[in-house]
Write a protein that holds these residues in place. Structure first.
Motif, mmCIF file in Angstrom:
data_model
loop_
_atom_site.group_PDB
_atom_site.id
_atom_site.type_symbol
_atom_site.label_atom_id
_atom_site.label_comp_id
_atom_site.label_asym_id
_atom_site.label_seq_id
_atom_site.Cartn_x
_atom_site.Cartn_y
_atom_site.Cartn_z
ATOM 1 N N UNK A 151 48.887 40.520 38.350
ATOM 2 C CA UNK A 151 47.861 39.881 39.201
ATOM 3 C C UNK A 151 46.547 39.727 38.447
ATOM 4 N N UNK A 152 46.213 40.765 37.661
ATOM 5 C CA UNK A 152 44.958 40.734 36.910
ATOM 6 C C UNK A 152 45.015 39.627 35.825
ATOM 7 N N UNK A 153 46.191 39.508 35.149
ATOM 8 C CA UNK A 153 46.344 38.479 34.112
ATOM 9 C C UNK A 153 46.248 37.085 34.736
ATOM 10 N N UNK A 154 46.841 36.955 35.898
ATOM 11 C CA UNK A 154 46.839 35.684 36.592
ATOM 12 C C UNK A 154 45.396 35.297 36.973
ATOM 13 N N UNK A 155 44.642 36.256 37.420
ATOM 14 C CA UNK A 155 43.248 36.005 37.814
ATOM 15 C C UNK A 155 42.406 35.630 36.600
ATOM 16 N N UNK A 156 42.636 36.268 35.478
ATOM 17 C CA UNK A 156 41.889 35.997 34.260
ATOM 18 C C UNK A 156 42.160 34.582 33.785
ATOM 19 N N UNK A 157 43.384 34.130 33.829
ATOM 20 C CA UNK A 157 43.732 32.803 33.423
ATOM 21 C C UNK A 157 43.008 31.746 34.278
ATOM 22 N N UNK A 158 42.950 32.005 35.557
ATOM 23 C CA UNK A 158 42.244 31.045 36.433
ATOM 24 C C UNK A 158 40.762 30.944 36.065
ATOM 25 N N UNK A 159 40.225 32.081 35.691
ATOM 26 C CA UNK A 159 38.802 32.097 35.311
ATOM 27 C C UNK A 159 38.566 31.295 34.015
ATOM 28 N N UNK A 160 39.405 31.418 33.080
ATOM 29 C CA UNK A 160 39.326 30.730 31.815
ATOM 30 C C UNK A 160 39.517 29.249 31.972
ATOM 31 N N UNK A 161 40.298 28.826 32.874
ATOM 32 C CA UNK A 161 40.548 27.409 33.098
ATOM 33 C C UNK A 161 39.301 26.784 33.707
#
Length: 327
Positions: free
Chosen positions: A317-327
């Motif tokens: 979940x944390x990795x998924x959230x980080x990716x959204x932030x980077x996009x």
């Protein structure tokens, strides 16, 4: 885990079976122990009865010995022993042992017969008559054993006895009367050879009267002989009872010994089953402990697996959230 569970089930079955066997053996052992105690008590009681019978036997023997000593002391058959042995008469019985008197007439019979009661009953007194003169310092009487040829006269003392013919002939001249007055009246009309006697032993004849009521000497010889005969019967009965009791004690002793051996065997079997029971319980306890340890480990593993799964989900979940932030 599955093999352990199977082993646990098998141990539980064996424990149940062993417990039932142990319970059955324990009940049998306790019952046998109770019977053993009862048997020992019965043996003790049997020995007490044996002791009583032995004491009774000793009393009878003592009384018999005393009575026979008295009979011998008043017995003419004990005098002139050498002469009696020479003529084969040492075992000849006394008249007292060969005469039967109706109850209640013993005193009268003893009064009349007196010393004749100690006489010897022999086949033929005449055969020894030629040697009578050789007897010195002896008082000997002999009566023929012949019976059945002389009939007892009615109303005489002969009717009151069963005895050799010579005695019946003697007593045929002795009238029996109720009392001394009746006896005296009889003598007034009787011949000179007749006498009369009462049940109490009051003996009368032409110009004479005799009463013998002493407890020593010849007096009481018939009563003693009667008691001796009864004691002989009592002796035989008591000896038989004692022998039977001794056989019973012997059998009881053997039974107790066999029971004792059986109890020892039962005790060994019970101890063996008890050890088996303890061993199975110990093994069962160990198996349960191992199963418990395995269940504890499984629980810890499941908890750790769950924790790791939760951690992985959180990381995802944390990795998924980080990716959204980077996009």
């Amino acid at each position: 885990s599955e093999p352990l569970a199977e082993n646990l089930a098998d141990l539980q079955k064996r424990l149940k079976k062993t417990a039932a066997t142990e319970q059955s053996l324990q009940a049998s052992f306790e019952a046998a122990t109770t019977e053993f105690g009862a048997a020992r008590q019965e043996l003790q009681q049997s020995r007490s009865v044996e002791n009583d019978l032995q004491r009774e036997l000793n009393v009878i023997k003592g009384r018999l010995e005393a009575l026979r000593a008295i009979q011998s002391a008043s017995s003419e058959s004990q005098q002139g022993k050498a002469w009696l042995n020479e003529h084969g008469l040492s075992d000849a019985p006394q008249l007292a042992s060969k005469i039967q008197t109706e109850k209640g007439w013993e005193d009268a019979v003893e009064t009349v017969l007196g010393h004749w009661l100690a006489s010897l009953v022999v086949t033929n007194p005449g055969s020894s008559a030629k040697d009578i003169s050789t007897l010195k310092n002896a008082d000997l009487g002999m009566i023929s054993a012949s019976k059945g040829k002389v009939r007892a006269r009615s109303g005489t003392l002969a009717e009151k006895v069963t005895a050799p013919d010579a005695i019946i002939a003697m007593l045929n001249h002795v009238r029996i009367e109720d009392d001394w007055k009746a006896a005296m009246e009889y003598l007034d009309i009787a011949g000179d050879e007749q006498t009369a006697i009462t049940r109490a032993g009051e003996w009368m004849g032409p110009g004479w009267i005799r009463v013998s009521r002493s407890e020593s000497g010849q007096a009481g010889i018939l009563a003693r002989e009667k008691e001796i005969k009864q004691l002989d019967k009592d002796l035989a009965t008591t000896e038989k009872a004692l022998e039977k009791q001794q056989h019973l004690i012997e059998q009881q002793t053997e039974d107790i010994a066999a029971t004792e051996e059986s109890l020892a065997v039962q005790q060994q079997e019970l101890n063996q089953v008890h050890r088996q029971h303890s061993d199975i319980e110990s093994e069962l306890s160990g198996t349960r402990a191992r199963i418990g340890d395995m269940e504890s480990r499984r629980t810890r593993i499941e908890e750790e697996s769950g924790r790791l799964t939760r951690q992985q989900d959180a990381d995802k979940a944390e990795i998924k959230a980080t990716r959204k932030t980077l996009e």
